[in-house]
Design an enzyme around this catalytic site. Structure first.
Site, PDB file in Angstrom:
ATOM      1  N   SER A  10      14.555 -73.276  17.447  1.00 31.89           N
ATOM      2  CA  SER A  10      15.697 -73.854  18.154  1.00 31.89           C
ATOM      3  C   SER A  10      16.927 -73.718  17.275  1.00 31.89           C
ATOM      4  O   SER A  10      16.816 -73.586  16.049  1.00 31.89           O
ATOM      5  CB  SER A  10      15.440 -75.337  18.442  1.00 31.89           C
TER       6      SER A  10
ATOM      7  N   TYR B 261      12.978 -84.397  16.287  1.00 28.83           N
ATOM      8  CA  TYR B 261      12.918 -83.083  16.922  1.00 28.83           C
ATOM      9  C   TYR B 261      13.474 -82.023  15.984  1.00 28.83           C
ATOM     10  O   TYR B 261      12.845 -80.982  15.737  1.00 28.83           O
ATOM     11  CB  TYR B 261      13.699 -83.088  18.231  1.00 28.83           C
TER      12      TYR B 261
ATOM     13  N   LYS C  66      11.625 -78.823  14.093  1.00 29.81           N
ATOM     14  CA  LYS C  66      12.051 -77.447  14.311  1.00 29.81           C
ATOM     15  C   LYS C  66      12.489 -76.773  12.999  1.00 29.81           C
ATOM     16  O   LYS C  66      12.310 -75.565  12.830  1.00 29.81           O
ATOM     17  CB  LYS C  66      13.172 -77.398  15.353  1.00 29.81           C
TER      18      LYS C  66
ATOM     19  N   THR D  56      16.455 -75.511  31.288  1.00 26.57           N
ATOM     20  CA  THR D  56      15.048 -75.842  31.495  1.00 26.57           C
ATOM     21  C   THR D  56      14.949 -77.310  31.882  1.00 26.57           C
ATOM     22  O   THR D  56      15.951 -78.013  31.995  1.00 26.57           O
ATOM     23  CB  THR D  56      14.227 -75.592  30.211  1.00 26.57           C
TER      24      THR D  56
END
Length: 233
Positions: free
Chosen positions: A138, A151, A155, A186
């Site tokens: 990401s 998160y 990543k 998404t």
């Protein structure tokens, strides 16, 4: 080619699966949601009849299910040509206020799933001295963002895993590519209105991965960075 894709029932994973299916490859897919997964298989099989598509439900946040999926792949496919560690999850928060256990959850989905599946499939790839591994990281792997919390940490770790793999696997003729997408339309974006095409489409990411997979054996794209034309959100 035998192509393995995790998190393949929607979003980027589904777009990647469609791209490889269009070229008549043999696909081995997994996702958590059984209904979504097999609906995807049926849809792609009808649209791309020259491709063979197999699927197995797996929640790759758990090591046991990762191993079961990997063993299923080895039993059905043997050698793997392309492995795409795409499964991932985004839950917002900051280190100081995110819910207890979020780091463990993000690491399990975003890092450990790729680590365990790769380790299981690598021996056959190493014996064949052939293969290509894509890790879908990401932009949050490269730049910390407010409310990124665990998160982003997970990543960053996936980026480190990718760089380490790249060095380790050079002598075995196995390619490693880290993919760093910015905002992509998404499910993570919920009901975001992308009518003005502010953020990217899943097919943008899939197209770059498929192009990188088609290069000559002596060439590898080490990093793919894609951002919306107008910049990050």
């Amino acid at each position: 080619m035998n192509v393995v894709i995790t998190g393949a029932s929607k979003g980027i994973g589904k777009a990647i699966a469609a791209g490889f299916a269009a070229d008549g490859n043999h696909l081995f897919l997994c996702a958590r949601n059984e209904v979504n997964l097999y609906n995807t298989v049926a849809e792609l099989q009808v649209k791309y009849p020259d491709s063979t598509i197999s699927a197995k439900t797996a929640d790759v946040s758990g090591k046991t299910e990762v191993i079961k999926f990997g063993e299923w792949v080895l039993d059905k496919a043997g050698a793997v040509d392309v492995l795409i560690n795409n499964a991932g999850q985004f839950l917002p928060g900051s280190v100081y206020n995110e819910e207890e256990g979020l780091l463990e959850k993000m690491m399990a989905v975003n890092l450990y799933s790729a680590y365990h599946l790769t380790r299981l499939l690598l021996p056959n790839m190493m014996r064949a001295k052939h293969g290509h591994i894509f890790n879908v990281c990401s932009i949050a792997s490269l730049q910390a963002y407010a409310n990124g919390g665990s998160y982003s940490i997970s990543k960053f770790a996936l980026m480190g895993f990718s760089k380490n793999l790249r060095e380790e696997l050079k002598p075995h003729n196995i390619k490693v590519t880290a993919v760093y997408p910015g905002a992509v339309m998404t499910a993570s974006w919920g009901d975001f209105d992308n009518g003005k095409h502010r953020i990217m489409e899943a097919n943008d990411i899939a197209s770059m991965i498929i192009a990188a997979a088609k290069l000559s054996p002596q060439a590898v794209v080490e990093d793919i960075i894609l951002r919306p034309q107008l910049g990050d959100l």
